[in-house]
Design a protein around this motif. Structure first.
Motif, PDB file in Angstrom:
ATOM      1  N   PRO A 169       0.840  -1.205   0.000  1.00  0.00           N
ATOM      2  CA  PRO A 169       0.000   0.000   0.000  1.00  0.00           C
ATOM      3  C   PRO A 169       0.875   1.255   0.000  1.00  0.00           C
ATOM      4  O   PRO A 169       1.999   1.227   0.488  1.00  0.00           O
ATOM      5  CB  PRO A 169      -0.771  -0.088   1.322  1.00  0.00           C
ATOM      6  N   GLY A 170       0.328   2.327  -0.544  1.00  0.00           N
ATOM      7  CA  GLY A 170       1.066   3.594  -0.541  1.00  0.00           C
ATOM      8  C   GLY A 170       1.316   4.123  -1.944  1.00  0.00           C
ATOM      9  O   GLY A 170       0.822   3.583  -2.933  1.00  0.00           O
ATOM     10  N   PHE A 171       2.094   5.173  -2.003  1.00  0.00           N
ATOM     11  CA  PHE A 171       2.423   5.842  -3.263  1.00  0.00           C
ATOM     12  C   PHE A 171       3.830   5.442  -3.704  1.00  0.00           C
ATOM     13  O   PHE A 171       4.617   4.932  -2.891  1.00  0.00           O
ATOM     14  CB  PHE A 171       2.318   7.360  -3.081  1.00  0.00           C
ATOM     15  N   GLY A 172       4.143   5.732  -4.951  1.00  0.00           N
ATOM     16  CA  GLY A 172       5.425   5.300  -5.510  1.00  0.00           C
ATOM     17  C   GLY A 172       6.609   6.168  -5.117  1.00  0.00           C
ATOM     18  O   GLY A 172       7.559   6.326  -5.888  1.00  0.00           O
ATOM     19  N   THR A 173       6.580   6.746  -3.933  1.00  0.00           N
ATOM     20  CA  THR A 173       7.716   7.539  -3.440  1.00  0.00           C
ATOM     21  C   THR A 173       8.532   6.673  -2.478  1.00  0.00           C
ATOM     22  O   THR A 173       8.076   5.606  -2.058  1.00  0.00           O
ATOM     23  CB  THR A 173       7.206   8.764  -2.658  1.00  0.00           C
ATOM     24  N   ALA A 174       9.709   7.160  -2.103  1.00  0.00           N
ATOM     25  CA  ALA A 174      10.574   6.383  -1.204  1.00  0.00           C
ATOM     26  C   ALA A 174       9.866   6.108   0.123  1.00  0.00           C
ATOM     27  O   ALA A 174       9.945   5.003   0.668  1.00  0.00           O
ATOM     28  CB  ALA A 174      11.878   7.131  -0.961  1.00  0.00           C
ATOM     29  N   SER A 175       9.142   7.096   0.625  1.00  0.00           N
ATOM     30  CA  SER A 175       8.457   6.925   1.911  1.00  0.00           C
ATOM     31  C   SER A 175       7.125   6.193   1.769  1.00  0.00           C
ATOM     32  O   SER A 175       6.498   5.845   2.754  1.00  0.00           O
ATOM     33  CB  SER A 175       8.195   8.305   2.533  1.00  0.00           C
ATOM     34  N   GLY A 176       6.678   6.017   0.525  1.00  0.00           N
ATOM     35  CA  GLY A 176       5.364   5.411   0.294  1.00  0.00           C
ATOM     36  C   GLY A 176       4.232   6.406   0.545  1.00  0.00           C
ATOM     37  O   GLY A 176       3.053   6.082   0.384  1.00  0.00           O
ATOM     38  N   LYS A 177       4.592   7.602   0.959  1.00  0.00           N
ATOM     39  CA  LYS A 177       3.576   8.628   1.264  1.00  0.00           C
ATOM     40  C   LYS A 177       3.654   9.758   0.239  1.00  0.00           C
ATOM     41  O   LYS A 177       4.617   9.869  -0.526  1.00  0.00           O
ATOM     42  CB  LYS A 177       3.859   9.218   2.657  1.00  0.00           C
ATOM     43  N   VAL A 178       2.635  10.597   0.232  1.00  0.00           N
ATOM     44  CA  VAL A 178       2.724  11.845  -0.524  1.00  0.00           C
ATOM     45  C   VAL A 178       3.741  12.713   0.218  1.00  0.00           C
ATOM     46  O   VAL A 178       3.566  12.976   1.417  1.00  0.00           O
ATOM     47  CB  VAL A 178       1.352  12.550  -0.577  1.00  0.00           C
ATOM     48  N   GLU A 179       4.804  13.110  -0.473  1.00  0.00           N
ATOM     49  CA  GLU A 179       5.906  13.791   0.224  1.00  0.00           C
ATOM     50  C   GLU A 179       5.776  15.318   0.144  1.00  0.00           C
ATOM     51  O   GLU A 179       6.037  15.923  -0.901  1.00  0.00           O
ATOM     52  CB  GLU A 179       7.245  13.321  -0.346  1.00  0.00           C
ATOM     53  N   LEU A 180       5.358  15.909   1.238  1.00  0.00           N
ATOM     54  CA  LEU A 180       5.242  17.370   1.313  1.00  0.00           C
ATOM     55  C   LEU A 180       6.624  17.980   1.575  1.00  0.00           C
ATOM     56  O   LEU A 180       6.877  19.137   1.275  1.00  0.00           O
ATOM     57  CB  LEU A 180       4.238  17.765   2.395  1.00  0.00           C
ATOM     58  N   VAL A 181       7.490  17.158   2.128  1.00  0.00           N
ATOM     59  CA  VAL A 181       8.924  17.469   2.187  1.00  0.00           C
ATOM     60  C   VAL A 181       9.588  16.322   1.439  1.00  0.00           C
ATOM     61  O   VAL A 181       9.407  15.157   1.798  1.00  0.00           O
ATOM     62  CB  VAL A 181       9.441  17.521   3.644  1.00  0.00           C
ATOM     63  N   SER A 182      10.323  16.626   0.398  1.00  0.00           N
ATOM     64  CA  SER A 182      10.806  15.574  -0.493  1.00  0.00           C
ATOM     65  C   SER A 182      12.053  14.875   0.055  1.00  0.00           C
ATOM     66  O   SER A 182      13.075  15.516   0.323  1.00  0.00           O
ATOM     67  CB  SER A 182      11.135  16.188  -1.862  1.00  0.00           C
ATOM     68  N   THR A 183      11.964  13.566   0.179  1.00  0.00           N
ATOM     69  CA  THR A 183      13.151  12.814   0.632  1.00  0.00           C
ATOM     70  C   THR A 183      14.210  12.757  -0.473  1.00  0.00           C
ATOM     71  O   THR A 183      15.401  12.688  -0.191  1.00  0.00           O
ATOM     72  CB  THR A 183      12.772  11.374   1.033  1.00  0.00           C
ATOM     73  N   VAL A 184      13.765  12.791  -1.710  1.00  0.00           N
ATOM     74  CA  VAL A 184      14.735  12.797  -2.816  1.00  0.00           C
ATOM     75  C   VAL A 184      15.573  14.070  -2.739  1.00  0.00           C
ATOM     76  O   VAL A 184      16.798  14.039  -2.830  1.00  0.00           O
ATOM     77  CB  VAL A 184      14.014  12.705  -4.178  1.00  0.00           C
ATOM     78  N   LEU A 185      14.903  15.191  -2.552  1.00  0.00           N
ATOM     79  CA  LEU A 185      15.643  16.461  -2.524  1.00  0.00           C
ATOM     80  C   LEU A 185      16.549  16.560  -1.308  1.00  0.00           C
ATOM     81  O   LEU A 185      17.719  16.932  -1.425  1.00  0.00           O
ATOM     82  CB  LEU A 185      14.672  17.645  -2.568  1.00  0.00           C
ATOM     83  N   THR A 186      16.031  16.212  -0.150  1.00  0.00           N
ATOM     84  CA  THR A 186      16.899  16.316   1.032  1.00  0.00           C
ATOM     85  C   THR A 186      18.075  15.352   0.890  1.00  0.00           C
ATOM     86  O   THR A 186      19.205  15.691   1.236  1.00  0.00           O
ATOM     87  CB  THR A 186      16.115  16.048   2.335  1.00  0.00           C
ATOM     88  N   GLY A 187      17.815  14.170   0.330  1.00  0.00           N
ATOM     89  CA  GLY A 187      18.885  13.188   0.135  1.00  0.00           C
ATOM     90  C   GLY A 187      19.985  13.698  -0.782  1.00  0.00           C
ATOM     91  O   GLY A 187      21.140  13.286  -0.677  1.00  0.00           O
ATOM     92  N   LEU A 188      19.627  14.585  -1.699  1.00  0.00           N
ATOM     93  CA  LEU A 188      20.629  15.104  -2.639  1.00  0.00           C
ATOM     94  C   LEU A 188      21.123  16.497  -2.229  1.00  0.00           C
ATOM     95  O   LEU A 188      21.755  17.207  -3.023  1.00  0.00           O
ATOM     96  CB  LEU A 188      20.046  15.135  -4.058  1.00  0.00           C
ATOM     97  N   GLY A 189      20.786  16.889  -1.016  1.00  0.00           N
ATOM     98  CA  GLY A 189      21.333  18.145  -0.497  1.00  0.00           C
ATOM     99  C   GLY A 189      20.519  19.389  -0.834  1.00  0.00           C
ATOM    100  O   GLY A 189      20.997  20.513  -0.662  1.00  0.00           O
ATOM    101  N   PHE A 190      19.309  19.203  -1.312  1.00  0.00           N
ATOM    102  CA  PHE A 190      18.439  20.358  -1.613  1.00  0.00           C
ATOM    103  C   PHE A 190      17.443  20.562  -0.473  1.00  0.00           C
ATOM    104  O   PHE A 190      17.222  19.674   0.343  1.00  0.00           O
ATOM    105  CB  PHE A 190      17.645  20.116  -2.908  1.00  0.00           C
ATOM    106  N   GLU A 191      16.821  21.724  -0.464  1.00  0.00           N
ATOM    107  CA  GLU A 191      15.734  21.984   0.471  1.00  0.00           C
ATOM    108  C   GLU A 191      14.554  21.074   0.095  1.00  0.00           C
ATOM    109  O   GLU A 191      14.176  20.991  -1.074  1.00  0.00           O
ATOM    110  CB  GLU A 191      15.329  23.464   0.361  1.00  0.00           C
ATOM    111  N   GLY A 192      13.976  20.417   1.081  1.00  0.00           N
ATOM    112  CA  GLY A 192      12.878  19.487   0.790  1.00  0.00           C
ATOM    113  C   GLY A 192      11.511  20.134   0.742  1.00  0.00           C
ATOM    114  O   GLY A 192      10.582  19.627   0.088  1.00  0.00           O
TER     115      GLY A 192
END
Ligand SMILES: Nc1nc2c(c(=O)[nH]1)N[C@H]1C(S)=C(S)[C@@H](COP(=O)(O)OP(=O)(O)OC[C@H]3O[C@@H](n4cnc5c(=O)[nH]c(N)nc54)[C@H](O)[C@@H]3O)O[C@H]1N2
Ligand SMILES: Nc1nc2c(c(=O)[nH]1)N[C@H]1C(S)=C(S)[C@@H](COP(=O)(O)OP(=O)(O)OC[C@H]3O[C@@H](n4cnc5c(=O)[nH]c(N)nc54)[C@H](O)[C@@H]3O)O[C@H]1N2
Ligand code: SF4
Ligand SMILES: [Mo]
Length: 758
Positions: free
Chosen positions: A601-624
């Motif tokens: 269950p969930g969405f196709g993001t790393a967290s499985g959730k709708v990401e209001l703060v992006s884990t992809v961006l924070t992981g790459l050093g950007f503001e999430g």
């Protein structure tokens, strides 16, 4: 860019590169091209309607094809009236899903039979960039032999990644081109998506794990937020759906700096913002959904991450503060949020460009996609529903056909030229971000190119891209025409068959697949793009993988890789479309695990959730968080020199009769807009002593172009609106290379300039 490069010098440089020549005078001088009608027959000329097309008594057969004059997908259906193997008339085709034909579709016949079309392969015989080009006609065999020798040599000396495989706006040949790049071993496959659509897709990916551009209102929809789209002009076949929704009572909020036909046709509330300030407006919109308690608390609690941080961030974006930044009246913003927030289900429609051509797009467009999620309207009927759909991409190709497995197994990703500059882009696309092409060429990373439908005026600061194309050790273009501003700078041009003359690619609507069959044979020696790409592959030694150059072979393979058990014959036998059986539509698939490849269950993001703060961006050093930052050049204060250019330069909004740099020479279209125009408000025109039709200079720190003034209330005070793609007044001489670090997108919609009477 050199600091001492003046606008005049840059314009002169552009002329030297070819953009000062008209295509007519150019081709007229290049008699060696032999571009008179080949198989079309002597005396047959659509520009002279008094001449008979064919013997009026000969039988007429109606054949069907579909149009790609706006290179958008899906394209509109055309019935061709064919007499003596010539198309004498076109009309809209039913029951094809997209119709009716727009002016460009009808005028496509003038492009098909344009006496200036390129009809045989040509090779440049004098040095590139030295005055007028001289071309000689060559055979296809000679062309392929040269291409194989040159590309093979560069691969041997510098590696396969030194060859760029590129498709411009033509989207139909992309799957084939990407396959060829991968077969050759090059990670350097790029497209016009570097500045179109891809920013929206990746923002949707970051938020809910799926490509999206929103969804048009459906039967159950009660309200619709349109964030910058003008389908009346950019996709007329889609516009009627909006009008029908309006008649059904759907409430509309349209966010657009201009008063467009969509605004006047459907908007209950029009948020007329300063271009480039979208990030502040969307923060204010979310602020109001939270302040007015209009968001879906259960959905937010269970299916999103980062709500508290988001709420804290948008708290400062009060309607009053947002008004100062965006110029949208505070009460209008409140009204808009209330209208959308109290009329569920609500859907969102957004654009492949519009507001996305700004340095803040990687943040603001994520916030736009968060709105349906906050309202609990993701994947519900009438809201923004999510896949899975057919395993085709939007240009009707598949991961298997594009050899994505090979790309991964052979480690192409680690060799990409763009991976350090645009890591977020590189994560999402097996396609290079091409905006730094000038640097890649200068550094010797790219040395040759197979350049299908390339236009040097596509990127900001055109002369730099012209220089890059010119500097390639070898380049071959594939096009309908010799377009001097680009093709003067290449070594070889191959003649492409038009939509009337070709088969590939397939067209899809929902679960329906359509096969196009050529209505007429290609004129002269033109060949269809897929055939040319496959034949280049054969010449390079990939005979089997390129099906001996057969388009049918390629399409069979493409269908096989869908896993859908549909063959080319199935498509041939179903000219009204082959419907692929599928599961019944299902809502809230995030609950049943149908949105993720792992079935959880969930969405196709790393967290499985709708990401209001992006884990992809924070992981790459950007503001999430989806933060707002002013455009680099802004009327609210940027570099000191900006004060000399008080008007916001908003470029590229579509006009109904031209597509990008094309179609300017077709008389049926040119009559509607014969000159390049700068549109400005009556207030700004009056302040500059400009009247409608006056000759005007448009200039900024980059350069200057000459245009006619069009004084119109469509444009708000403080902003000018200029269509792109005029070779005689290329607005990308004025746009800057301030790229959004997340998406790589340039600020086409939010520069600065001044306008004066010429
Ligand atoms: N300032 C500014 N710049 C912009 C934009 C903007 O809004 N403002 N918009 C950007 C966007 S969204 C886009 S999509 C790009 C578009 O930019 P381009 O990709 O540059 O589009 P075109 O001008 O259509 O040029 C495409 C070339 O392909 C050729 N061609 C057309 N169809 C075919 C075909 O089927 N086969 C072959 N072989 N050749 C074909 C045409 O003759 C033409 O020479 O421009 C971008 N640039
Ligand atoms: N006739 C025609 N049709 C085309 C094309 C063409 O060249 N000609 N090109 C095709 C292609 S490749 C594309 S990408 C699509 C684009 O299709 P659309 O996205 O519909 O195209 P636009 O008209 O460029 O942009 C939509 C609206 O965005 C608004 N806008 C401009 N700047 C901003 C901003 O900063 N913020 C906000 N919120 N809105 C802004 C414009 O005023 C415009 O009304 O059109 C496709 N269809
Ligand atoms: S909208 Fe016009 S140009 Fe685009 S596919 Fe349809 S008829 Fe062709
Ligand atoms: Mo585009």
């Amino acid at each position: 860019m050199k600091a001492d490069t003046t606008g005049a010098a840059r314009a002169a440089e552009a002329v030297q590169h070819g953009s000062g020549l008209s295509r007519r005078s150019f081709v007229a001088g290049a008699a060696v091209l032999g571009t008179t009608l080949g198989s079309g027959g002597a005396g047959f000329n659509i520009f002279h309607p008094t001449e008979a097309f064919a013997d009026e008594n000969s039988p007429i057969e109606i054949r069907r094809t579909y149009c790609d004059m706006c290179n958008h997908v899906p394209k509109c259906g055309i019935n061709c009236y064919v007499q003596e193997e010539r198309i004498v008339r076109v009309e809209s085709s039913a029951p094809y899903p997209a119709s009716p034909l727009c002016a460009k579709g009808i005028a496509s016949l003038q492009e098909l039979y344009d006496p200036e079309r390129l009809l045989s392969p040509v090779r440049r015989t004098n040095e590139k960039g030295t005055g007028s080009p001289e071309w000689e006609t060559i055979s296809w065999d000679e062309a392929y032999a040269t291409i194989a020798e040159k590309l093979g040599g560069i691969k041997e000396q510098h590696g396969a990644d030194a060859v760029l495989f590129f498709c411009g706006d033509p989207k139909e040949p992309r799957g084939a081109m990407q396959r060829l790049a991968t077969l050759f071993g090059s990670s350097s496959y790029g497209t016009e998506s570097s500045v179109c659509a891809a920013a929206s897709w990746m923002c949707a990916q970051m938020v809910f794990g799926q490509n999206s551009m929103g969804q048009d209102p459906g039967d159950a929809t009660k309200s619709c937020l349109v964030w910058s789209l003008n389908p009346a002009w950019s996709q007329p076949n889609r516009f009627k759906g909006f009008m029908a929704a309006k008649e059904r009572g759907v409430k509309f909020v349209v966010v657009d700096p201009r008063v467009t036909p969509l605004v006047s046709g459907v908007a209950d509330v029009h948020l007329q913002l300063r271009p480039g300030s979208d990030g502040a407006l969307v923060a204010g919109f979310i602020n109001q959904l939270i302040e007015q308690d209009l968001y879906d608390k259960d959905f937010v609690a269970e299916w999103t991450v980062g709500f508290d941080e988001l709420a804290a961030y948008v708290a400062e974006y009060t309607p009053e503060k947002v008004e100062e930044i965006t110029w949208v009246p505070a009460d209008r913003l409140v009204e808009a949020a209330t209208l959308i927030g109290t009329n569920a289900p609500s859907t969102l429609v957004t654009s492949s460009k519009g507001g996305c051509h700004t340095t803040n797009v990687g943040h603001f467009q994520r916030a736009v996609f968060m709105i349906p999620a906050l309202l609990g309207c993701l994947d519900v009927a009438g809201g923004l529903t999510l896949g899975p759909g057919l395993p085709f991409d939007y240009a009707a190709s598949t991961k298997g056909f594009q050899l994505e497995g090979v790309y991964e197994e052979q480690g192409f990703q680690g060799r990409r030229h763009d991976k350090d500059e645009f890591p977020v882009w590189a994560k999402y696309y097996k396609m290079m971000q091409t905006v730094n092409l000038p640097e890649y060429v200068k550094d010797g990373k790219i040395r040759a190119g197979v350049l299908l439908g390339i236009n040097s005026m596509m990127w900001p600061d055109t002369p730099l891209y012209q220089e890059a194309i010119k500097s390639l050790e070898f380049s071959v273009a594939i096009d309908y025409y010799i377009r001097p501003w680009t093709h003067d700078l290449v070594d070889m041009v191959l003649p492409a068959a038009m939509c009337y003359e070709r088969t590939a690619a397939l067209s899809i609507f929902g679960r329906k697949i359509f096969l196009r069959q050529p209505a007429v044979k290609p004129l002269g020696e033109a060949r269809e793009d897929w055939q040319v790409i496959m034949e280049i592959g054969c010449a390079l030694g990939y005979e089997d993988e390129c099906f001996g150059g057969s388009v049918d072979g390629a399409l069979e393979e493409l269908l096989k890789t869908t896993g859908l058990e549909v063959t080319l014959d199935d498509l041939r036998n179903n000219p009204d479309g082959f419907e692929v059986p599928g599961p019944a539509p299902e809502e809230r698939k995030y609950e049943s695990g149908k949105l993720r490849p792992d079935g959880q269950p969930g969405f196709g993001t790393a967290s499985g959730k709708v990401e209001l703060v992006s884990t992809v961006l924070t992981g790459l050093g950007f503001e999430g968080l989806p933060i707002y930052e002013e455009p680099v050049h802004s009327p609210l204060g940027g570099p000191a020199e900006d004060a000399q250019y008080p008007l916001v330069l908003n470029t590229g909004s579509r006009v109904p009769y031209y597509t990008h740099s094309k179609l300017r020479d077709l008389p049926w279209l040119n009559q509607f807009m014969p000159d390049p125009v700068v549109r400005l408000s009556p207030k700004d025109a009056e302040a500059r002593g400009l009247k409608d039709g006056d000759d005007a200079r448009v200039f900024n720190m980059q350069g200057e172009i000459a245009m006619k003034a069009e004084v119109t209330n469509m444009v708000m005070p403080g902003v000018v609106d200029i269509f792109h793609g005029w070779h005689q007044a290329d607005v990308n001489l004025l746009t800057t290379r301030d790229f959004d670090p997340i998406t790589g997108f340039p600020p086409f919609s939010s520069g600065l300039c001044e306008v004066a009477k010429a």
